[in-house]
Design a protein around this motif. Structure first.
Motif, short mmCIF file in Angstrom:
data_model
loop_
_atom_site.label_atom_id
_atom_site.label_comp_id
_atom_site.label_asym_id
_atom_site.label_seq_id
_atom_site.Cartn_x
_atom_site.Cartn_y
_atom_site.Cartn_z
N CYS A 3 -2.83 -8.68 8.17
CA CYS A 3 -3.61 -8.13 7.06
C CYS A 3 -3.26 -6.66 6.88
O CYS A 3 -3.26 -5.90 7.85
N CYS A 13 -6.80 -4.53 7.82
CA CYS A 13 -7.40 -4.51 9.17
C CYS A 13 -6.42 -4.94 10.26
O CYS A 13 -6.73 -4.83 11.45
N CYS A 66 -6.47 -10.61 4.95
CA CYS A 66 -7.20 -11.70 5.60
C CYS A 66 -8.28 -12.27 4.69
O CYS A 66 -8.72 -13.39 4.87
N CYS A 125 -10.83 -7.23 2.30
CA CYS A 125 -9.70 -6.40 2.73
C CYS A 125 -8.70 -6.18 1.59
O CYS A 125 -8.07 -5.14 1.50
ZN LIG Z 1 -8.28 -7.77 6.89
#
Ligand SMILES: [Zn+2]
Ligand SMILES: [Zn+2]
Length: 202
Positions: A145, A148, A173, A177
């Motif tokens: 991702c 994150c 993800c 995000c």
């Molecule tokens: Zn993420």
């Protein structure tokens, strides 16, 4: 395919190290076999009689880009993506040395080659940085991702969402995000750069 290494000085020379054409003698420097590209950030449209842009190269050195054999209104710079503040990629650029000292050097684009000059919607320094990360696949493009750092298959949903703007140049993800990456993460500006670079070196 990953884009070429924009920091390679042979492939992407500065204006001063481009092969030159001396106006008094024919060609003064040998032309490499492999294609090379001059990068420049567009400063201004200086069209008088021929379509002309003023740019600065990777070292901040100014040069003019003259499209030969065309009338002043023949090219729509904006439609070609050659806007002020954007980056131009000029294939097989050859530098013309001005006869008078102190005058600005320029690159002449022959009639018919104008379509080879590509515009990337971003400042030169940003474009170089985005391409570096595209090549490394760091954060974006890899199976993690972009916001994150969660890896593919680690989250609840399993698969990562791919940004459709740049065809998976960034992955996330989840929706949260993705929105964060677009706004705070700066992907909004990078997405179109990745897309434009991908269109040239798909
Ligand atoms: Zn993420
Ligand atoms: Zn994108």
């Amino acid at each position: 395919m990953a884009p070429p290494d924009f920091t390679n000085k042979t492939l992407f020379p500065s204006f001063a190290t481009c092969p030159s054409i001396d106006t008094d003698t024919p060609i003064t420097t040998p032309v490499p076999d492999e294609d090379w590209y001059l990068l420049g950030q567009i400063k201004d449209d200086m069209t008088l009689t021929k379509p002309t842009l003023v740019l600065s190269d990777r070292d901040g050195a100014p040069f003019a880009l003259v499209f030969d054999g065309l009338d002043r209104g023949a090219l729509d710079f904006k439609r070609l993506g050659l806007r002020k503040g954007c980056t131009a990629i000029i294939p097989r650029a050859r530098r013309t040395v001005p006869k008078e000292e102190g005058k600005r050097g320029f690159v002449r684009v022959e009639l018919g080659d104008a379509g080879g000059v590509k515009g990337i919607p971003g400042e030169l320094g940003v474009v170089i940085e985005v391409v570096r990360r595209m090549r490394e696949g760091k954060g974006e493009g890899e199976g993690v991702c972009g916001t994150c750092g969660m890896g593919e298959g680690e989250g609840e949903g399993g698969r990562l969402l791919r940004c459709t703007g740049c065809d998976g140049g960034a992955r996330y993800c989840g929706k949260e995000c993705q929105v964060k990456g677009w706004n705070e993460g700066g992907h909004k500006a990078e997405c179109k750069i990745i897309k434009a670079v991908g269109a040239i070196w798909g």
